[in-house]
Write an enzyme that holds these catalytic residues in place. Structure first.
Site, PDB file in Angstrom:
ATOM      1  N   GLY A   1     -61.986  47.871   8.345  1.00 55.79           N
ATOM      2  CA  GLY A   1     -61.486  48.709   7.254  1.00 55.79           C
ATOM      3  C   GLY A   1     -60.885  47.998   6.065  1.00 55.79           C
ATOM      4  O   GLY A   1     -60.923  48.501   4.954  1.00 55.79           O
TER       5      GLY A   1
ATOM      6  N   GLU B   1     -54.036  45.028   6.325  1.00 56.07           N
ATOM      7  CA  GLU B   1     -54.525  46.206   7.065  1.00 56.07           C
ATOM      8  C   GLU B   1     -55.042  47.262   6.090  1.00 56.07           C
ATOM      9  O   GLU B   1     -54.574  47.359   4.962  1.00 56.07           O
ATOM     10  CB  GLU B   1     -53.377  46.815   7.870  1.00 56.07           C
ATOM     11  CG  GLU B   1     -53.339  46.389   9.322  1.00 56.07           C
ATOM     12  CD  GLU B   1     -54.358  47.130  10.193  1.00 56.07           C
ATOM     13  OE1 GLU B   1     -55.406  47.571   9.669  1.00 56.07           O
ATOM     14  OE2 GLU B   1     -54.092  47.263  11.392  1.00 56.07           O
ATOM     15  N   ASP B   2     -55.975  48.063   6.556  1.00 54.30           N
ATOM     16  CA  ASP B   2     -56.456  49.170   5.730  1.00 54.30           C
ATOM     17  C   ASP B   2     -55.440  50.311   5.740  1.00 54.30           C
ATOM     18  O   ASP B   2     -55.086  50.865   4.712  1.00 54.30           O
ATOM     19  CB  ASP B   2     -57.829  49.671   6.205  1.00 54.30           C
ATOM     20  CG  ASP B   2     -57.898  49.988   7.700  1.00 54.30           C
ATOM     21  OD1 ASP B   2     -56.917  49.741   8.429  1.00 54.30           O
ATOM     22  OD2 ASP B   2     -58.957  50.481   8.149  1.00 54.30           O
TER      23      ASP B   2
ATOM     24  N   ASP C   1     -51.368  53.998  10.829  1.00 54.35           N
ATOM     25  CA  ASP C   1     -51.275  55.390  11.274  1.00 54.35           C
ATOM     26  C   ASP C   1     -50.165  55.460  12.321  1.00 54.35           C
ATOM     27  O   ASP C   1     -48.997  55.634  11.991  1.00 54.35           O
ATOM     28  CB  ASP C   1     -52.650  55.804  11.807  1.00 54.35           C
ATOM     29  CG  ASP C   1     -52.703  57.221  12.341  1.00 54.35           C
ATOM     30  OD1 ASP C   1     -52.297  58.123  11.604  1.00 54.35           O
ATOM     31  OD2 ASP C   1     -53.149  57.424  13.477  1.00 54.35           O
TER      32      ASP C   1
ATOM     33  N   LYS D   1     -49.015  56.068   6.794  1.00 54.33           N
ATOM     34  CA  LYS D   1     -48.675  57.463   7.131  1.00 54.33           C
ATOM     35  C   LYS D   1     -47.242  57.510   7.670  1.00 54.33           C
ATOM     36  O   LYS D   1     -47.016  57.351   8.866  1.00 54.33           O
ATOM     37  CB  LYS D   1     -49.647  58.002   8.197  1.00 54.33           C
ATOM     38  CG  LYS D   1     -51.104  58.114   7.726  1.00 54.33           C
ATOM     39  CD  LYS D   1     -52.017  58.685   8.802  1.00 54.33           C
ATOM     40  CE  LYS D   1     -53.461  58.765   8.367  1.00 54.33           C
ATOM     41  NZ  LYS D   1     -54.404  59.062   9.463  1.00 54.33           N
TER      42      LYS D   1
ATOM     43  N   PHE E   1     -56.941  62.731   7.894  1.00 55.69           N
ATOM     44  CA  PHE E   1     -57.810  61.580   8.081  1.00 55.69           C
ATOM     45  C   PHE E   1     -58.406  61.210   6.729  1.00 55.69           C
ATOM     46  O   PHE E   1     -58.864  62.081   5.992  1.00 55.69           O
ATOM     47  CB  PHE E   1     -58.921  61.918   9.085  1.00 55.69           C
ATOM     48  CG  PHE E   1     -59.655  60.710   9.580  1.00 55.69           C
ATOM     49  CD1 PHE E   1     -59.085  59.881  10.549  1.00 55.69           C
ATOM     50  CD2 PHE E   1     -60.914  60.388   9.084  1.00 55.69           C
ATOM     51  CE1 PHE E   1     -59.757  58.760  11.004  1.00 55.69           C
ATOM     52  CE2 PHE E   1     -61.589  59.260   9.537  1.00 55.69           C
ATOM     53  CZ  PHE E   1     -61.011  58.451  10.500  1.00 55.69           C
TER      54      PHE E   1
ATOM     55  N   ASP F   1     -63.667  54.338   7.259  1.00 59.65           N
ATOM     56  CA  ASP F   1     -64.881  55.028   7.691  1.00 59.65           C
ATOM     57  C   ASP F   1     -64.621  56.330   8.415  1.00 59.65           C
ATOM     58  O   ASP F   1     -63.525  56.599   8.913  1.00 59.65           O
ATOM     59  CB  ASP F   1     -65.664  54.122   8.651  1.00 59.65           C
ATOM     60  CG  ASP F   1     -64.967  54.019  10.010  1.00 59.65           C
ATOM     61  OD1 ASP F   1     -63.810  53.549  10.030  1.00 59.65           O
ATOM     62  OD2 ASP F   1     -65.551  54.431  11.035  1.00 59.65           O
TER      63      ASP F   1
ATOM     64  N   ARG G   1     -67.749  54.085   4.000  1.00 56.85           N
ATOM     65  CA  ARG G   1     -66.835  53.001   3.599  1.00 56.85           C
ATOM     66  C   ARG G   1     -66.985  52.622   2.132  1.00 56.85           C
ATOM     67  O   ARG G   1     -66.100  52.021   1.539  1.00 56.85           O
ATOM     68  CB  ARG G   1     -67.083  51.742   4.441  1.00 56.85           C
ATOM     69  CG  ARG G   1     -66.733  51.884   5.904  1.00 56.85           C
ATOM     70  CD  ARG G   1     -66.778  50.512   6.585  1.00 56.85           C
ATOM     71  NE  ARG G   1     -66.853  50.614   8.036  1.00 56.85           N
ATOM     72  CZ  ARG G   1     -65.799  50.709   8.847  1.00 56.85           C
ATOM     73  NH1 ARG G   1     -64.589  50.698   8.354  1.00 56.85           N
ATOM     74  NH2 ARG G   1     -65.952  50.788  10.150  1.00 56.85           N
TER      75      ARG G   1
HETATM   76  P1  IMP Z   1     -52.839  52.814  14.273  1.00 50.40           P
HETATM   77  O1  IMP Z   1     -52.943  51.743  15.330  1.00 50.40           O
HETATM   78  O2  IMP Z   1     -52.737  54.178  14.867  1.00 50.40           O
HETATM   79  O3  IMP Z   1     -51.762  52.531  13.238  1.00 50.40           O
HETATM   80  O4  IMP Z   1     -54.227  52.877  13.535  1.00 50.40           O
HETATM   81  C1  IMP Z   1     -54.707  51.847  12.856  1.00 50.40           C
HETATM   82  C2  IMP Z   1     -56.222  51.909  12.686  1.00 50.40           C
HETATM   83  O5  IMP Z   1     -56.808  53.185  12.972  1.00 50.40           O
HETATM   84  C3  IMP Z   1     -56.519  51.639  11.247  1.00 50.40           C
HETATM   85  O6  IMP Z   1     -56.572  50.260  10.987  1.00 50.40           O
HETATM   86  C4  IMP Z   1     -57.852  52.349  11.065  1.00 50.40           C
HETATM   87  O7  IMP Z   1     -58.906  51.503  11.463  1.00 50.40           O
HETATM   88  C5  IMP Z   1     -57.782  53.534  11.980  1.00 50.40           C
HETATM   89  N1  IMP Z   1     -57.312  54.739  11.244  1.00 50.40           N
HETATM   90  C6  IMP Z   1     -56.108  55.353  11.354  1.00 50.40           C
HETATM   91  N2  IMP Z   1     -56.001  56.411  10.515  1.00 50.40           N
HETATM   92  C7  IMP Z   1     -57.179  56.442   9.844  1.00 50.40           C
HETATM   93  C8  IMP Z   1     -57.674  57.301   8.785  1.00 50.40           C
HETATM   94  O8  IMP Z   1     -57.020  58.244   8.282  1.00 50.40           O
HETATM   95  N3  IMP Z   1     -58.927  57.004   8.336  1.00 50.40           N
HETATM   96  C9  IMP Z   1     -59.677  55.977   8.827  1.00 50.40           C
HETATM   97  N4  IMP Z   1     -59.248  55.138   9.777  1.00 50.40           N
HETATM   98  C10 IMP Z   1     -58.006  55.375  10.296  1.00 50.40           C
HETATM   99 MG    MG Z   2     -58.133  49.075  10.967  1.00 50.20          MG
END
Ligand code: IMP
Ligand code: MG
Length: 189
Positions: free
Chosen positions: A55, A110-111, A114, A142, A163, A170, A176
């Site tokens: 991402g 990081e992208d 979440d 977030k 999302f 993606d 993307r």
């Molecule tokens: P976390 O570990 O829950 O913080 O999620 C991190 C990863 O989940 C990110 O690096 C993304 O690859 C994916 N992700 C979380 N939320 C989204 C979203 O809204 N759109 C796309 N990818 C997401």
């Molecule tokens: Mg990611």
């Protein structure tokens, strides 16, 4: 100008509405500010900038072009979502970095943060190699869901719990390449 896209038939989530929430211009303006700030903070140093695949590839590519310091790049790949729109609750390391980061200044790119699970996993993983410093930049954040007990040094934009796709992010591996950030409105699916 803000725009909306309806996902065409034959694609995942066909018929769902994608609403543009961050424009390409807003993205570039914010990234140039972050680039200036990172350049100031790391003046005279050569940080290793580590992109989290897949991402973060566009954010990282744009961000480094706003730096006026020298830097190295490396990449790693983790997975917590699979092809879902919800975190699985566990993080797997799919590709590791190849650089030796011991004693180095490291910036993780990081992208999106979440749940914060990936971020916390990355912090522990990097700290095992004893870098001199460790900082994090995430394009999206977030705040209502993220849980982590350390600060993120740079956040591009704070967003709500929906999302988001585009600009590297993606939906089942596609979309993307959208130049802005779009929210998926799932009530239409
Ligand atoms: P976390 O570990 O829950 O913080 O999620 C991190 C990863 O989940 C990110 O690096 C993304 O690859 C994916 N992700 C979380 N939320 C989204 C979203 O809204 N759109 C796309 N990818 C997401
Ligand atoms: Mg990611």
């Amino acid at each position: 100008m803000a725009s909306s896209i309806i996902i065409p038939d034959g694609y995942p989530f066909e018929g769902a509405h994608l609403e543009e929430v961050i424009s390409p211009k807003e993205i570039q303006d914010r990234i140039s500010q972050i680039g200036r700030d990172i350049s100031k903070k790391y003046k005279g140093k050569i940080p290793i900038i580590i992109g989290v695949l897949n991402g973060a590839f566009l954010f990282m590519a744009d961000l480094v072009r706003h730096l006026d310091i020298e830097f190295e790049v490396d990449f790693l790949k983790i997975d917590s979502y699979g092809d879902s729109t919800k975190s699985s609750g566990t993080v797997r390391l799919l590709k590791d970095i190849s650089a030796d980061i011991t004693g180095r200044d490291v910036i993780i790119i990081e992208d999106i943060v979440d749940t914060g699970l990936s971020l916390t996993f990355l912090k522990h993983r990097m700290e095992e190699a004893s870098p001199k410093s460790l900082a994090f930049a995430s394009f999206l954040y977030k705040p209502e869901v993220a849980k982590h007990d350390f600060p993120i040094d740079w956040v591009g934009f704070e967003i709500d719990e929906r999302f988001y796709i585009g600009y590297g992010l993606d939906l089942k591996q596609i979309f993307r390449g959208l130049p802005g950030i779009y929210a998926l409105n799932e009530e239409n699916t």
